[in-house]
Scaffold this motif. Structure first.
Motif, PDB file in Angstrom:
ATOM      1  N   GLY B 157      34.364  65.511  66.025  1.00 50.62           N
ATOM      2  CA  GLY B 157      35.093  65.006  64.857  1.00 50.62           C
ATOM      3  C   GLY B 157      35.137  66.029  63.725  1.00 50.62           C
ATOM      4  N   LEU B 158      33.987  66.683  63.489  1.00 50.93           N
ATOM      5  CA  LEU B 158      33.945  67.674  62.404  1.00 50.93           C
ATOM      6  C   LEU B 158      34.909  68.828  62.692  1.00 50.93           C
ATOM      7  N   MET B 159      34.952  69.223  63.963  1.00 48.36           N
ATOM      8  CA  MET B 159      35.833  70.330  64.349  1.00 48.36           C
ATOM      9  C   MET B 159      37.292  69.986  64.048  1.00 48.36           C
ATOM     10  N   ALA B 195      23.929  75.371  57.861  1.00 49.63           N
ATOM     11  CA  ALA B 195      24.597  76.559  58.414  1.00 49.63           C
ATOM     12  C   ALA B 195      25.596  76.145  59.502  1.00 49.63           C
ATOM     13  N   LYS B 196      25.212  75.136  60.282  1.00 46.43           N
ATOM     14  CA  LYS B 196      26.121  74.672  61.346  1.00 46.43           C
ATOM     15  C   LYS B 196      27.383  74.069  60.736  1.00 46.43           C
ATOM     16  N   PHE B 197      27.197  73.215  59.733  1.00 48.71           N
ATOM     17  CA  PHE B 197      28.380  72.591  59.107  1.00 48.71           C
ATOM     18  C   PHE B 197      29.275  73.668  58.489  1.00 48.71           C
ATOM     19  N   ALA B 198      28.668  74.634  57.831  1.00 43.36           N
ATOM     20  CA  ALA B 198      29.460  75.698  57.197  1.00 43.36           C
ATOM     21  C   ALA B 198      30.243  76.461  58.266  1.00 43.36           C
ATOM     22  N   SER B 199      29.576  76.721  59.388  1.00 40.90           N
ATOM     23  CA  SER B 199      30.264  77.477  60.443  1.00 40.90           C
ATOM     24  C   SER B 199      31.372  76.648  61.093  1.00 40.90           C
ATOM     25  N   PHE B 200      31.307  75.337  60.931  1.00 38.28           N
ATOM     26  CA  PHE B 200      32.384  74.473  61.436  1.00 38.28           C
ATOM     27  C   PHE B 200      33.556  74.395  60.462  1.00 38.28           C
ATOM     28  N   GLY B 201      33.449  75.118  59.351  1.00 35.13           N
ATOM     29  CA  GLY B 201      34.575  75.181  58.426  1.00 35.13           C
ATOM     30  C   GLY B 201      34.483  74.238  57.252  1.00 35.13           C
ATOM     31  N   PHE B 202      33.293  73.686  57.005  1.00 37.66           N
ATOM     32  CA  PHE B 202      33.122  72.754  55.884  1.00 37.66           C
ATOM     33  C   PHE B 202      32.647  73.486  54.634  1.00 37.66           C
ATOM     34  N   MET B 234      30.980  68.975  53.107  1.00 34.21           N
ATOM     35  CA  MET B 234      29.726  68.432  53.633  1.00 34.21           C
ATOM     36  C   MET B 234      28.670  68.547  52.543  1.00 34.21           C
ATOM     37  N   ILE B 235      28.009  67.468  52.264  1.00 38.94           N
ATOM     38  CA  ILE B 235      26.889  67.496  51.326  1.00 38.94           C
ATOM     39  C   ILE B 235      25.639  67.117  52.105  1.00 38.94           C
ATOM     40  N   VAL B 236      24.777  68.081  52.313  1.00 39.01           N
ATOM     41  CA  VAL B 236      23.532  67.815  53.031  1.00 39.01           C
ATOM     42  C   VAL B 236      22.538  67.235  52.034  1.00 39.01           C
TER      43      VAL B 236
END
Lengths: 322, 287
Positions: B157-159, B195-202, B234-236
Motif C-alpha cells: 500500500g505504501l508503495m 529509514a524504510k518509510f523514507a526510502s519508500f518515498g514518504f 509518514m510520522i513515526v
C-alpha cells in the motif's frame, strides 16, 4: 428475463474479454463512478482500451493483489464503483481475507473479476488454475458469484452488476466462448435459465460446461432419456426455486462445473436439495484434484468434463432413482 | 502556535479510554494507550470533520488500521460529539455499536472497518485516491502499528501511495516497540522503520508520540510538505505501549490484558491526577 437459445452452438467470434472491456467502457461513459483496477495483468485482462480512454480512472496496482482489493474497497467508500481484475487464482484464494474484511464485512461496493476459470487456464498450468475460486468465496456472507456463459450474457449482466450495490465475483472466461444465447437475451442475477425441458433428469450447468450439457442432452435423447438443462450462471445466491422445481420434476440431478466439486456448484445444488427435495445428485467437475498444464481440450478429457461424461453421470443418476 | 489545550485534551482522552475498558475487565489496553495523544491532536483541530454530519463526503477520513485501538478511537469520537459518552461503557457487549475492532457500519465517525492487520493501509490509499479523483480538498489520516508492519500488505500500500503521489495521505506509525508476543525487536525486528518509510518515498518525520505539540507540528508540516513535494507523509510516533496506564505500562505482554478493579482504580486515579495538574486554575482563560 427473456432468453432465446441458439439452435446450433458455435464458438463466438469475439473474445469474452473484448466484450467485457467494450461494455465496461460504455458504462463508464455515462457512469463516472466506474473505476477499474488491475494487478499487472492489464494486457491479459484486455483492459488496455479502458486505461487509454480513462487513465485517471484506471489504477494499475502492480503485482499486489491484496493491496488492489483494499484500494478498490477504499475507493468504493468514496462512492466509486470499482472493478478489480486479475487471474481467478489471485482474485480469490490469494486475497480471500481482503475480500472478506475490506469489502464484504465492511459492506462496501466492490467487483472482483477473476479470469481463466478452471481448465481455461490451460498452458499456465496447475498453479494458475482456479478450481476452488467459487468455493473460497461462496462461504462469505452476501457475496454474489456469477459465471457469465457467453458474450451475450456478459453484455446483459454488466450493467446490472455496475448498478446494484454489493460485493461481486465475476468468473470470466476471457477467451472465445461457445455462443449459447441469441443477441438481445436478457438475464437476471440469481435466476437460472431453463435451456431445454425434459422429465427424466436435470443437468445444472455453468460456464463452459453449459454447451457440454446441451450436447449431453442430445446424447441422452438418443438413448431415450429426456434431460432438462438449466444454466445456473449465478452460484450465489442460488436459485432455490428453480433448483427445487427441477428436482421435483425430474427426480434426478447432475451438476456440471469447471471447478472442484467440493464447495462449488455441486455443493450449492446439493445443499439446496438436501433441505428441500432430496434426489440423487451426480457431480461432474474436477474430483478434488489439482489442476495440470496442457491444452484445454486435453484438460477437459483429463478431468472428465466432456458431454459424454455428463451423459454417463445422468444415466447413473437416473439409475439411482428409487 | 500550538493548541494550548491539547495536553489536557489528551489527558482527558486517556481517562475516557481507560473507562471504556473499565466495565469489561479486559481488553486491548496497550495499543489503545499508545495512540491517545495522536487521536487527541487529530480530533482537536487537525482533521476537518463535522460530528453533525458523519457522512459528509468532503470530510477528512481516519483509518485506524490497528483496529484493536478501537476503544481509544471511540473515546475520541465521543469527546468530539459523535455520540454520547454513556455509550462507551457498552464496549464488546452483545449488540453494541462499539466492537473491539473498528467497524464503519456500527459506529458513527468510524470511516473504515479494520481489524485484520495491514488492510487499513490499502483502504486508506483507496480513500486518498478517491478524494483526489473527486477533486476534494480532503485528507486521509492513517494509523498503523509497528508490529502491523510485519504484514506485507502494509508495504504494498505504501508503495502505491508514493507512486500515485498521494500528498493527501498522512500516516502515523505507532512505534511502541511491542507486539502481541513480546518486543518487536525479538518477534520480528522491523529495523529502522523511519529509514524504510523514507526510502519508500514518504516525507518522513519522527516525533515523541506522547508530545501533543510535537505531533501537531509534525501533522502541520506533513500537510505543508506534502503539498510542496507531492509526497505522502509518514510520522513515526515514538511511543510506549500502555503509556499512562499504571498497570499496563512497562509490561512485556500488554497487548490484550485483564486487570483487577484495584488495578483499574489505580490507573484511573493516576489519569485524574494528570488532568488535575493540567487543568487551568479557576478563573484562568484558555485559548
Amino acid at each position: 428475463m427473456s432468453v432465446t437459445v441458439k439452435t446450433v452452438l458455435r464458438t463466438e467470434e469475439k473474445m469474452m474479454r473484448d466484450t467485457y472491456c467494450r461494455v465496461l467502457m460504455e458504462l463508464a461513459e455515462t457512469n463516472e463512478n466506474i473505476v477499474a483496477l488491475d494487478a499487472d495483468l492489464m494486457s491479459s485482462s484486455g483492459m488496455k482500451p479502458f486505461m487509454k480512454a480513462y487513465p485517471s480512472r484506471f489504477v494499475n496496482c502492480g503485482v499486489a493483489e491484496a493491496n488492489m482489493v483494499g484500494v478498490a474497497a477504499g475507493m468504493s467508500a468514496m462512492g466509486f464503483v470499482p472493478f478489480a481484475h486479475t487471474f481467478g487464482t489471485f482474485a480469490t484464494r490469494r486475497v480471500c481475507d481482503q475480500i472478506f474484511m475490506s469489502a464484504a464485512y465492511a459492506k462496501l461496493n466492490v467487483r472482483i473479476v477473476g479470469t481463466d476459470p478452471g481448465v481455461c487456464a490451460a498452458y499456465n498450468g496447475g498453479t494458475h488454475m482456479p478450481l476452488e475460486d467459487m468455493a473460497v468465496l461462496r462461504a462469505i456472507p452476501e457475496m454474489i458469484l456469477v459465471e457469465p456463459t457467453d458474450s451475450v450474457m456478459l453484455e446483459n449482466l454488466l450493467p446490472q452488476i455496475a448498478a446494484k450495490r454489493g460485493v461481486y465475483y465475476i468468473r470470466l472466461n476471457r477467451k472465445n466462448a461457445a455462443g449459447v444465447y441469441e443477441p438481445g437475451s436478457a438475464f437476471e442475477i440469481g435466476k437460472g435459465v431453463l435451456l431445454r425441458d425434459g422429465g427424466d433428469v436435470t443437468l445444472f450447468a455453468s460456464g463452459i460446461m453449459t454447451a457440454e450439457a446441451l450436447e449431453a442432452a442430445k446424447l441422452l435423447s438418443e438413448q431415450g432419456v429426456a434431460a432438462r438443462v438449466v444454466n445456473l450462471f449465478t452460484w450465489k445466491p442460488a436459485d432455490v426455486e428453480l433448483i427445487v422445481e427441477s428436482a421435483e420434476k425430474t427426480g434426478a440431478v447432475v451438476t456440471c462445473e469447471n471447478h472442484n466439486v467440493v464447495g462449488g456448484l455441486g455443493g450449492a445444488v446439493a445443499e439446496t436439495l438436501v433441505k428441500n427435495c432430496p434426489v440423487p445428485v451426480e457431480m461432474v467437475g474436477v474430483q478434488d484434484l489439482f489442476g495440470e498444464v496442457g491444452p484445454e481440450d486435453y484438460l477437459r478429457g483429463r478431468f472428465s468434463l466432456n458431454a459424454a461424461d455428463i451423459a454417463a453421470a445422468a444415466l447413473r443418476a437416473v439409475k439411482r432413482k428409487a | 502556535m500550538n493548541n494550548q489545550n491539547l495536553p489536557l485534551r489528551a489527558a482527558e482522552l486517556r481517562l475516557e479510554t481507560l473507562r471504556v475498558f473499565e466495565a469489561r475487565g479486559f481488553g486491548h489496553v496497550g495499543g489503545a494507550m499508545s495512540v491517545v495523544e495522536t487521536l487527541a491532536v487529530l480530533y482537536n483541530g487537525v482533521m476537518r470533520v463535522d460530528p453533525e454530519r458523519p457522512d459528509w463526503p468532503e470530510r477528512d477520513r481516519l483509518v485506524c488500521s490497528k483496529g484493536h485501538a478501537g476503544p481509544a478511537v471511540y473515546a475520541a469520537l465521543a469527546a468530539r460529539g459523535y455520540f454520547a459518552k454513556s455509550l462507551l461503557k457498552t464496549l464488546n457487549r452483545p449488540g453494541t455499536t462499539l466492537p473491539s475492532h473498528c467497524d464503519m457500519n456500527r459506529t458513527p465517525g468510524v470511516d473504515m472497518t479494520t481489524g485484520s492487520l495491514g488492510q487499513g493501509v490499502s483502504t486508506a490509499v483507496g480513500l486518498a485516491l478517491g478524494q483526489k479523483l473527486r477533486g476534494f480538498d480532503a485528507r486521509t489520516y492513517l494509523i498503523v502499528g509497528d508490529g502491523e508492519c510485519d504484514e506485507g500488505q502494509v508495504w504494498e500500500g505504501l508503495m502505491l501511495a508514493a507512486h500515485k503521489k498521494l500528498d493527501n495521505l498522512i500516516v502515523f506509525c505507532d512505534k511502541n516497540g511491542q507486539q502481541l508476543d513480546g518486543y518487536v525487536k525479538d518477534v520480528l525486528d522491523t529495523g529502522d522503520l523511519a529509514a524504510k518509510f523514507a526510502s519508500f518515498g514518504f516525507f518522513t518525520q519522527s516525533v515523541n508520540g506522547h508530545d501533543t505539540a510535537a505531533i501537531e507540528n509534525a501533522a502541520l508540516a506533513a500537510v505543508k510538505e506534502g503539498a510542496a513535494s507531492h509526497r505522502p507523509s509518514m510520522i513515526v510516533l515514538n511511543t510506549k505501549k500502555g503509556y499512562g496506564c499504571t498497570f499496563a505500562e512497562d509490561q512485556e505482554f500488554n497487548h490484550h490484558i485483564a486487570f483487577t478493579e484495584e488495578q483499574m482504580n489505580g490507573a484511573l486515579a493516576a489519569a485524574r491526577d494528570k488532568i488535575a495538574a493540567l487543568a487551568p486554575a479557576a478563573g484562568e482563560v484558555t485559548a
